[in-house]
Structure formats: structure tokens, C-alpha cells
Design a protein around this motif. Structure first.
Motif, mmCIF file in Angstrom:
data_model
loop_
_atom_site.group_PDB
_atom_site.id
_atom_site.type_symbol
_atom_site.label_atom_id
_atom_site.label_comp_id
_atom_site.label_asym_id
_atom_site.label_seq_id
_atom_site.Cartn_x
_atom_site.Cartn_y
_atom_site.Cartn_z
ATOM 1 N N LEU A 47 6.176 11.693 3.729
ATOM 2 C CA LEU A 47 5.221 11.302 3.050
ATOM 3 C C LEU A 47 4.146 12.206 3.029
ATOM 4 O O LEU A 47 3.536 12.936 3.890
ATOM 5 N N PHE B 223 0.633 -1.360 0.202
ATOM 6 C CA PHE B 223 0.022 -0.058 -0.138
ATOM 7 C C PHE B 223 1.030 1.304 0.110
ATOM 8 O O PHE B 223 0.581 2.165 -0.849
ATOM 9 N N GLN B 224 1.825 1.212 0.947
ATOM 10 C CA GLN B 224 2.619 2.569 1.184
ATOM 11 C C GLN B 224 3.465 2.486 -0.179
ATOM 12 O O GLN B 224 3.575 3.692 -0.453
ATOM 13 N N LEU C 129 -6.339 4.441 5.311
ATOM 14 C CA LEU C 129 -5.390 3.659 5.451
ATOM 15 C C LEU C 129 -5.528 3.119 6.843
ATOM 16 O O LEU C 129 -5.321 1.656 7.176
ATOM 17 N N LEU D 82 1.528 4.213 -2.592
ATOM 18 C CA LEU D 82 1.075 5.678 -2.218
ATOM 19 C C LEU D 82 2.282 6.577 -2.619
ATOM 20 O O LEU D 82 2.115 7.829 -3.082
ATOM 21 N N ALA D 83 3.414 6.228 -2.152
ATOM 22 C CA ALA D 83 4.719 6.877 -2.320
ATOM 23 C C ALA D 83 5.807 5.850 -2.756
ATOM 24 O O ALA D 83 6.318 5.205 -1.802
ATOM 25 N N LEU E 96 0.819 12.607 2.601
ATOM 26 C CA LEU E 96 -0.498 11.875 2.647
ATOM 27 C C LEU E 96 -1.810 12.912 3.333
ATOM 28 O O LEU E 96 -1.395 13.508 4.210
#
Lengths: 250, 480
Positions: free
Chosen positions: B445, A125-126, B455, A129-130, B447
Motif C-alpha cells: 500500500l 477505511f483501507q 489511521l 485508501l487503496a 501510505l
């Protein structure tokens, strides 16, 4: 080999058919999920790479959760069979005790691996995302070392739990003595490693402290001394378990 | 009986196996292999350090005084682990100043420490203290109380310390006494010089006082001579000794105070220092009126690294000569080190109760573009690159227009750093080993709040939910 595989298969079947496995799974996944979510919050605010990678497998929760979870997995292994009397029946067959112990060990170990699977899902997932190339996190090498560390710690803990389970026919006794040994050794070694006055005690503590080892593993350091320590002691507990079970055969 | 024997057999076997495991563990301990799987080189030691550690024959005891909560604690720890792994002669001991009070006190006495968060390298007869400011570059950021660490230069600091120790030579620095100088044996809270003396000791320097009467000259083993604020006239013979030492590639550090005649003036003039009988006033950069804060530094190795404010107290001006005609080999090069602000001036009427800028009475303005007022100079002679084959050590001298700035009371801001930096330039002890500092690696990050919430639900609810669903299915099947 065939005997070992069928024993392992039977072991896995029993494991995944027991409701306790799912209770353990449920709570452990909440813990790892929460741990990862906490890591994400920290990353959103900016966090040093070292702490971030250490948080992945270590942090403040997981090193203390593993010694609680493992005895719950292992308490059943021999204690249940002894109580039901199936162990005596098994021992009258041509099954080698070593095979039996190893089958039970790997059965529990596979379940332990399954417990850690979501951690890989979180990472995916992470990364989505990035991307890791941009942020430098997660570092694949450090992840591999972290997984190795978690597996080594798990192997030793499971071996200890399994040994405890061979000593009694009561699952509760097996679980509680497992907790006592694992948590006790965790805290004692942590105390020795970090706060003891004498330098030599600290060195011994650092050699045995799985908390300190997990910190190292999760930032990508694999040290042969630590690996040998885990494998050697796990093998020793399994050997002791074999001797105990063999003692019942006579 | 048979059962007992079997049990005994088992117990012995298990014990023997335990011994075997410990033996294997011991062999592994003696032959460690350490691999870094992560692609990061943050704690990776440079070639220079590895070479140094490979040839390390002395036992180095490293004592780390760091609180566990300190921001640098983990970095120092992880880095020193690499040192320990690379050489068996490195022994690291951790002392938490907040917890191990007794041990801290004992070691602080032994090493003369007066601050926490330091790392001491000790090879028995010698030791070196590395401070947290040497380990990391820190920056004050508005709105954050603690300074923010911008770069980690632990390897540079530690390797230099070990290198300096095994080199073994402790340069001897003499402090002149006998003319009302500041004394390193003076522990007075205000005027004493004991703190700077301790700082020199911690920097692996040998510090001694020197009385010139009765000596034939400056001792041969002098690496540098410090003349800290003499208040009485020296005899011409003494000045001759000093100048003789200086001409023989000597290193002299002179701290002069305003309104004090020392007898050194003719010598200083010969070496290209222009002295004025003045006090420098800088209404822009002062707190109490008597102090002058220095902010403008010249480009010179001494002040290159200076980034904090230095406070001088009633300083006098120390100027390079007005006319620098020609550049003969023998002429010392005089470089001003730091200047006062444009609003400052050099006040000649020191007896008058109020200081006022009066150019007609000889006062000099600080806003002169050609000659801003400087409070210190660095002088070097004989440092010519066109020398044939013979490398002659140059003579070096540093002159500051104040001596109180490193007294026990005034060791604030960058005062000590400036003093040490000047002394290190005199001793040619610029960084022993240069290793590039590592910038702090931070991950951030981007987010959004809604992404985080999503999440959260996936991690803490959906994935454990899967386990619950399976559990219920198994439970339902078993009930059938």
C-alpha cells in the motif's frame, strides 16, 4: 418464541447496561485497532497476501485475546443470577431452561459480534485508501471466511464460558475457571499441533487448535470438519449447561 | 437419593451427548468438504495434480524438514494441506531440524540427507528428495542477505516427485571403473565422488559401478553409462563395447581430464568431438589460476536453466568439429554447451612453467567468433523428425572437459546442477510434469507517514474512545 425474545432482550439490556461491557469493549478495540494498524505498517513495506489476510483476524495478538475477553463476557450470565437469587425465581416460572440458556448464549454472542464490528470499519477505511481491485487486498471471500471463523471460535468459547458460569455463584470463579480452560486448551492444542513429537498427537492438536483454524479461515479456507467441530462442541457445552441448570430446579 | 439419581441421569446424558458429538465429528472427518472462499488460486492445485492424486493408490509418506522460521514454511504447509485433502494416501509429517534433533538425525541417515529444508516423498521402496531450490525460485538482491523468493513452484516439484515415484522405474546409471576413474564409493573429502553418487540416489536413480573386464558388453539394463575421468588407457575391446552400446541408442556421459590419454579418442573423433591436447586458461574468470568459471552458456536443454557459475578445474577443450559438411541422417549433431571468455585461450605448451598465449605454437584464442573455445558438447544421433512411423531412440552422448568439478571438494555453485542436468538430458528425464510456477503475491500500500499517523489515531484512539464514552454515559445513568 416470544418468551425467548423477551429473555434475549432482557439479557442484552443487562449486558449493555453493565460498565464491564464497555471496559471489555475499550480494551478489545484497542487490540484490534492496534493489530490492524500493525498490518497497515507491514503492508506499507510490502507483505505477502497470505500473511496479510491471516493478520486480519489472527496474527500474534487476537487468538490470545479472545480467550481472555470471552470469560469476562460470560462470567455474569448465570453466576450473577444465582447470587442475586433471581435464577431460582425464574426457574419457578414456566420458562424452559433451554430457552433461558439459549437466550443468555445469544445475548453474549451478540455482544461478541459487536466487539468485532470495528474490524469491518477498518477494512472500509483501507478500501477507501487503496481499492481492493488494485491491491488484491482485502479479499472479500477471505474476509467472509475470516468472519465465519471468528464467529465459530467465539460460539464455542462463549458456550464454554456459559457452562462455567452455571457451575458457580461467584462471578470471579466463573471467569477464572473460564480463562483457565480456554487459555489452557489454546496452548495445549497449539503445543500438540506444532511441537509434539508424535504424529498422532499432532493430528489431534491440529483438530482442536483454534489458532491453526483461525489461520486457515482468515486466508479463505472453510473446512467442514472444523465447522462441525466447533458447532458440535458448542452445542455440547450448551446442553451440559442446560442439564446443570435443570439440576437446580429440582 | 432422588437428587443423586437426577444428577447421575444428567451426567450420563452429558456423557452420551459427548459421544454423539464425537461421532458426528468423526463422520465429518471422513467426509470433508473444503472450500476456498478467497478469490486467490495461489495454493489451488492444477488439473494435472488433481488427476494424479485421484488415481493415487500408493501410500505416500511425505516428510517435511523445514524450520518454522523459514520463508517457505507456510507456503509448503498450506500447499501440502491441499494434497492431503485431495488424497487419503498422502500422509504428511513435519520435522523441524532445529528442534527434533534425534528424529532428524535418524531420518537424515535413512534418506542420506546432508542439508535441511527439504521435503522427502517416500512410497516404501523408493523415495525422492525435493530441495528448497526446487520449491522456489530465488534471487539474490543487493543489500539483502537472504535470497529473495520470486516464484513458488512447489506444486510442480511435489507432483513431479510423486509422479516419478509411482512410475516406479528407477533408471540404472553405471559408473565405469577400472581405468583410474573417479569413484562414487570414494568418500575422500577432496577427490571422492561420493556426494554426486548420493545426489543421484536422492534423485531416484540406481547407481552402480561397472567393471568392463569379464563383461560381454554394457549391461542391457543400463539407462546411462558415466565414464568419470579415466586416467589410464582403455583397451580397444572396451572402447568397442562402449561404442557398440552407444550406437544401440545408448547414453554415455564422458568426463575427460586434461593431459590424460584414455583410448576413447578415436571413438570420440568418429562421433564428432575434436580433442586438443591442451589446458584451457582463462585469466578473466578464475580465482586460483587453475580453475575456470563458466558464464557463457549455449542454448541447449542442458544449460537452459543454468544461472549459477560452474567451476571447472584445469579443463581441456572439447570442441565440435571444424567443418560441418552437409547434414546426412547418420551424422551426429554436436552442440557445444558452454564457452570460456574472450580473454581465454587453449594452451598447448603444457610443459612450460608459465602459460602464455602463443598462436604460432598452436594455441587457440577464445575470442574467435567462429569457434569460441567450448568445454563440453552434447551429441545426438538418430533424432530425426522425418522418421517414418518407427520411433527410434536416439543415441546421446555428453562430453565434458573436466571430471574434478563434481568431486566432493568442488560441489560448489552450479556444478552439481550442471552434472544432473546433463544426466537428465541423457536419460530424457526432463521435467516430468510441467506446472507453471506461481509468482509471489505481494501487497504494497502506498501510505504516507501522515496517513499512517491519522489511521493510528482513528484505530487505536477514536474507536476505543467511542466505547469509553458509552461506558461513561451508562455509568452516569446508573449512578442516578
Amino acid at each position: 418464541m416470544g418468551v425467548f425474545l423477551s429473555l434475549l432482550k432482557k439479557e442484552l439490556r443487562t449486558c449493555f447496561y453493565s460498565p464491564i461491557a464497555y471496559v471489555v469493549m475499550f480494551f478489545f478495540w484497542i487490540l484490534t485497532g492496534g493489530n490492524f494498524y500493525w498490518l497497515l505498517i507491514n503492508l506499507a513495506h510490502g507483505e505477502s497476501l497470505t500473511s496479510a489476510s491471516q493478520w486480519m483476524f489472527s496474527g500474534f495478538v487476537l487468538p490470545f485475546a479472545i480467550p481472555v475477553i470471552v470469560p469476562l463476557i460470560t462470567m455474569r450470565l448465570f453466576a450473577e443470577e444465582r447470587k442475586l437469587g433471581t435464577l431460582e425465581a425464574l426457574l419457578t416460572t414456566s420458562v424452559k431452561v433451554t430457552e433461558l440458556v439459549l437466550a443468555k448464549f445469544f445475548g453474549a454472542f451478540i455482544f461478541y459480534v459487536v466487539l468485532w464490528l470495528p474490524a469491518i470499519a477498518y477494512t472500509c477505511f483501507q478500501i477507501k485508501l487503496a481499492p481492493a481491485e488494485v491491491t488484491g487486498f482485502p479479499d472479500l471471500g477471505a474476509l467472509q471466511a475470516g468472519v465465519l471463523g471468528v464467529m465459530l471460535v467465539g460460539a464455542l468459547y462463549i458456550a464454554i464460558g456459559l457452562f462455567m458460569s452455571t457451575l458457580t455463584s461467584n462471578q470471579i470463579v466463573a471467569a477464572i475457571s473460564g480463562f483457565a480452560i480456554l487459555i489452557g486448551s489454546l496452548f495445549v492444542s497449539m503445543y500438540m499441533a506444532y511441537t509434539a513429537q508424535s504424529q498422532s498427537i499432532r493430528i489431534v492438536g491440529q483438530y482442536y487448535s483454534s489458532f491453526a483454524h483461525m489461520m486457515e479461515f482468515s486466508r479463505g479456507i472453510v473446512d467442514s470438519r472444523v465447522v462441525v467441530m466447533y458447532l458440535g462442541h458448542a452445542a455440547w457445552f450448551l446442553f451440559a449447561a442446560v442439564r446443570v441448570v435443570e439440576g437446580r430446579r429440582v | 437419593m432422588k437428587r443423586f439419581l437426577t444428577n447421575l441421569n444428567s451426567i450420563v446424558a452429558v456423557l452420551l451427548a459427548f459421544v454423539l458429538v464425537q461421532m458426528i465429528g468423526f463422520v465429518a472427518l471422513r467426509n470433508p468438504v473444503r472450500v476456498n472462499l478467497s478469490g486467490r488460486t495461489y495454493y489451488q492445485l492444477s488439473e494435472k495434480t488433481l488427476n494424479l492424486l485421484k488415481g493415487l493408490e500408493h501410500e505416500v509418506r511425505v516428510t517435511v524438514f523445514f524450520q518454522e522460521e523459514h520463508a517457505l514454511h507456510d507456503d509448503v504447509k498450506n500447499l501440502l494441506k491441499e494434497y492431503e485433502y485431495q488424497s487419503r494416501n498422502i500422509h504428511v509429517e513435519w520435522v523441524d531440524p532445529a528442534r527434533d534433533v534425534a528424529l532428524t538425525k535418524k531420518l537424515a541417515g535413512q534418506y542420506g540427507l546432508n542439508e535441511a529444508q527439504v521435503v522427502v516423498f517416500d512410497i516404501g521402496e523408493n523415495f525422492r528428495v525435493v530441495k528448497q531450490t526446487d520449491i522456489a525460485e530465488m534471487q539474490r538482491v543487493k543489500g539483502i542477505k537472504e535470497p529473495v523468493i520470486t516464484a513458488f513452484k512447489g506444486e510442480q516439484a511435489f507432483t513431479s516427485a510423486i509422479y516419478g515415484l509411482i512410475q516406479g522405474d528407477t533408471p540404472k546409471v553405471y559408473f565405469l571403473v577400472g581405468h583410474g576413474e573417479q569413484r562414487i564409493t570414494d568418500f575422500d573429502q577432496m577427490a571422492g565422488y561420493s556426494d554426486i553418487g548420493t545426489a543421484l540416489l536422492q534423485d531416484n536413480l540406481d547407481v552402480q559401478e561397472l567393471m568392463l573386464s569379464g563383461e560381454k558388453g554394457i549391461p542391457e539394463d543400463a539407462a546411462a553409462l558415466v565414464i568419470p575421468g579415466p586416467s589410464k588407457r582403455m583397451s580397444p575391446i572396451e572402447v568397442e563395447m562402449i561404442e557398440d552400446y552407444l550406437s544401440r541408442s545408448g547414453r554415455v556421459f564422458i568426463l575427460l581430464d586434461a593431459l590424460k590419454e584414455t583410448g576413447l579418442e578415436p571413438m570420440l573423433e568418429r562421433w564428432g568431438v575434436e580433442l586438443r591436447n591442451d589446458i584451457v586458461v582463462d585469466p578473466e574468470n578464475t580465482l586460483r589460476g587453475s580453475d575456470v568459471h563458466i558464464r557463457r552458456y549455449n542454448a541447449h536443454p542442458i544449460c537452459m536453466e543454468m544461472n549459477s557459475i560452474v567451476q571447472f578445474i584445469l579443463p581441456r577443450s572439447i570442441m565440435p568439429p571444424e567443418l560441418a559438411d552437409g547434414s546426412s541422417e547418420d551424422r551426429p549433431s554436436v552442440v557445444p554447451l558452454f564457452f570460456t571468455s574472450e580473454k581465454s585461450w587453449s594452451e598447448m605448451q603444457v610443459e612450460e612453467p608459465t602459460a602464455k598465449f602463443e598462436p604460432e605454437k598452436g594455441d587457440m584464442a577464445g575470442d574467435d567468433r567462429e569457434r569460441p573455445i567450448s568445454l563440453g558438447v552434447a551429441i545426438e544421433r538418430g533424432a530425426s523428425e522425418t522418421m517414418l512411423d518407427v520411433q527410434i531412440r536416439p543415441s546421446r552422448m555428453v562430453v565434458f572437459g573436466d571430471s574434478d568439478f563434481v568431486s566432493n571438494e568442488s560441489m560448489v555453485g552450479g556444478n552439481q546442477d550442471l552434472f544432473m542436468s546433463a544426466l537428465n538430458w541423457l536419460l530424457e528425464r526432463e521435467e516430468l510434469i510441467a506446472i507453471a510456477p506461481k509468482p509471489i503475491e505481494e501487497v504494497r500500500l502506498s501510505l504516507s507517514r501522515s496517513e499512517l499517523r491519522k489511521l493510528f489515531w482513528i484505530n487505536v484512539a477514536v474507536i476505543p474512545g467511542v466505547a469509553m464514552v458509552f461506558g461513561l454515559l451508562v455509568w452516569a445513568r446508573r449512578r442516578k
